[in-house]
Design a protein around this motif. Sequence first.
Motif: not given
Length: 153
Positions: A20-21, A27-29, A59-60, A68-69
């Motif tokens: 998860f982390y 996500r941040i990248e 692409e994003i 998310s999935k």
Amino acid sequence: MKPFFIHQVPSDCKALIKRFYHLQSERIETYQLFEEGHEAYLRTGPHYDFEHYKQLVNEITQAFSGISKEVLEIKAKLHRDFDRADLSEHIEKLQSKEKQKLELTAKLQLAKQQAQDQPEDDGCQERIQEIIKNKEALSEIMQDFKYDSEECD
């Protein structure tokens, strides 16, 4: 050693939390790439290269969808297999805020383009404040998750 595929969710609590982390880091990248791509797009103004930007957005979107999935699979597994409704609830709140963050980011990008095209418009500052509030809420949820997940260690 068996290769780790994106769709393969770990089966123990500690590994789930670690994954998860990692997904949150992805996500941040992805947001950083999105921002860099948007800045490059703005530099093509006033005759914007919309085709390249549209490709970036596609692409994003795919990257965020995959993240998310997998996060939702982790959420379900924490609740179902480990009876960790608390962690599952944190993830649900986080997913909601992440969705809001993406919507706000898109609005901010539009506001930045408007500010570049029409410097007298000050709508950009309002969008920035919304993003800041959203990031603070995300940070609080992550802190709650971190605190509550320490029991899995």
